[in-house]
Design a protein around this motif. Structure first.
Motif, PDB file in Angstrom:
ATOM      1  N   UNK A   1      -1.125 -19.457   2.352  1.00  0.00           N
ATOM      2  CA  UNK A   1      -1.497 -19.141   3.738  1.00  0.00           C
ATOM      3  C   UNK A   1      -2.077 -17.736   3.821  1.00  0.00           C
ATOM      4  N   UNK A   2      -2.805 -17.484   4.908  1.00  0.00           N
ATOM      5  CA  UNK A   2      -3.418 -16.183   5.140  1.00  0.00           C
ATOM      6  C   UNK A   2      -2.834 -15.587   6.413  1.00  0.00           C
ATOM      7  N   UNK A   3      -2.377 -14.342   6.328  1.00  0.00           N
ATOM      8  CA  UNK A   3      -1.808 -13.626   7.470  1.00  0.00           C
ATOM      9  C   UNK A   3      -2.831 -12.599   7.945  1.00  0.00           C
ATOM     10  N   UNK A   4      -3.317 -12.744   9.172  1.00  0.00           N
ATOM     11  CA  UNK A   4      -4.288 -11.811   9.754  1.00  0.00           C
ATOM     12  C   UNK A   4      -3.531 -10.808  10.617  1.00  0.00           C
ATOM     13  N   UNK A   5      -3.649  -9.530  10.282  1.00  0.00           N
ATOM     14  CA  UNK A   5      -2.936  -8.489  11.016  1.00  0.00           C
ATOM     15  C   UNK A   5      -3.747  -8.012  12.218  1.00  0.00           C
ATOM     16  N   UNK A   6      -3.071  -7.804  13.351  1.00  0.00           N
ATOM     17  CA  UNK A   6      -3.694  -7.230  14.547  1.00  0.00           C
ATOM     18  C   UNK A   6      -3.574  -5.713  14.520  1.00  0.00           C
ATOM     19  N   UNK A   7      -2.498  -5.224  13.919  1.00  0.00           N
ATOM     20  CA  UNK A   7      -2.227  -3.793  13.809  1.00  0.00           C
ATOM     21  C   UNK A   7      -1.823  -3.520  12.368  1.00  0.00           C
ATOM     22  N   UNK A   8      -2.379  -2.478  11.787  1.00  0.00           N
ATOM     23  CA  UNK A   8      -2.039  -2.133  10.411  1.00  0.00           C
ATOM     24  C   UNK A   8      -2.256  -0.638  10.191  1.00  0.00           C
ATOM     25  N   UNK A   9      -1.945  -0.137   9.007  1.00  0.00           N
ATOM     26  CA  UNK A   9      -2.067   1.301   8.759  1.00  0.00           C
ATOM     27  C   UNK A   9      -3.476   1.861   8.926  1.00  0.00           C
ATOM     28  N   UNK A  10      -4.509   1.017   8.902  1.00  0.00           N
ATOM     29  CA  UNK A  10      -5.870   1.533   9.068  1.00  0.00           C
ATOM     30  C   UNK A  10      -6.263   1.685  10.531  1.00  0.00           C
ATOM     31  N   UNK A  11      -5.487   1.102  11.458  1.00  0.00           N
ATOM     32  CA  UNK A  11      -5.920   1.111  12.851  1.00  0.00           C
ATOM     33  C   UNK A  11      -4.889   1.618  13.855  1.00  0.00           C
ATOM     34  N   UNK A  12      -3.645   1.818  13.466  1.00  0.00           N
ATOM     35  CA  UNK A  12      -2.609   2.171  14.435  1.00  0.00           C
ATOM     36  C   UNK A  12      -2.192   3.634  14.305  1.00  0.00           C
ATOM     37  N   UNK A  13      -2.078   4.343  15.428  1.00  0.00           N
ATOM     38  CA  UNK A  13      -1.735   5.767  15.402  1.00  0.00           C
ATOM     39  C   UNK A  13      -0.406   6.078  14.719  1.00  0.00           C
ATOM     40  N   UNK A  14       0.531   5.143  14.707  1.00  0.00           N
ATOM     41  CA  UNK A  14       1.810   5.407  14.057  1.00  0.00           C
ATOM     42  C   UNK A  14       1.619   5.652  12.564  1.00  0.00           C
ATOM     43  N   UNK A  15       0.591   5.040  11.985  1.00  0.00           N
ATOM     44  CA  UNK A  15       0.323   5.226  10.554  1.00  0.00           C
ATOM     45  C   UNK A  15      -0.785   6.240  10.308  1.00  0.00           C
ATOM     46  N   UNK A  16      -1.780   6.276  11.178  1.00  0.00           N
ATOM     47  CA  UNK A  16      -2.951   7.112  10.927  1.00  0.00           C
ATOM     48  C   UNK A  16      -2.781   8.533  11.439  1.00  0.00           C
ATOM     49  N   UNK A  17      -1.746   8.782  12.225  1.00  0.00           N
ATOM     50  CA  UNK A  17      -1.544  10.109  12.787  1.00  0.00           C
ATOM     51  C   UNK A  17      -2.112  10.223  14.188  1.00  0.00           C
TER      52      UNK A  17
END
Length: 74
Positions: A35-51
């Motif tokens: 199966x394939x899991x498509x992320x809506x939020x991830x470290x490349x797009x969310x301020x919690x990870x990107x600063x």
């Protein structure tokens, strides 16, 4: 990897697709093998990870009191 279904969930490989289109393979109990899991939020797009655009605010002078109490220790 096959486990006793009465004790363990099925642990298998899935593909994770990040918001920027990058993909990686990992093991998970999500869905079924392949199966394939498509992320809506991830470290490349969310301020919690990107600063993000976060600023440290000094509510009620707490930060100032902390700095004054511990100045010179570091």
């Amino acid at each position: 990897m096959k486990n006793d279904p009465d004790l363990h969930p099925d642990y298998h490989q899935i593909k994770v697709k990040m918001t920027d289109g990058t993909e990686f393979i990992t093991y998970s109990t999500y869905g079924k093998e392949g199966d394939e899991l498509h992320l809506d939020i991830d470290p490349t797009s969310h301020p919690a990870w990107t600063g993000g655009d976060q600023r440290l605010t000094d509510r009620g002078g707490r930060l100032s009191r902390f700095k004054k109490k511990f100045e010179g220790m570091f």
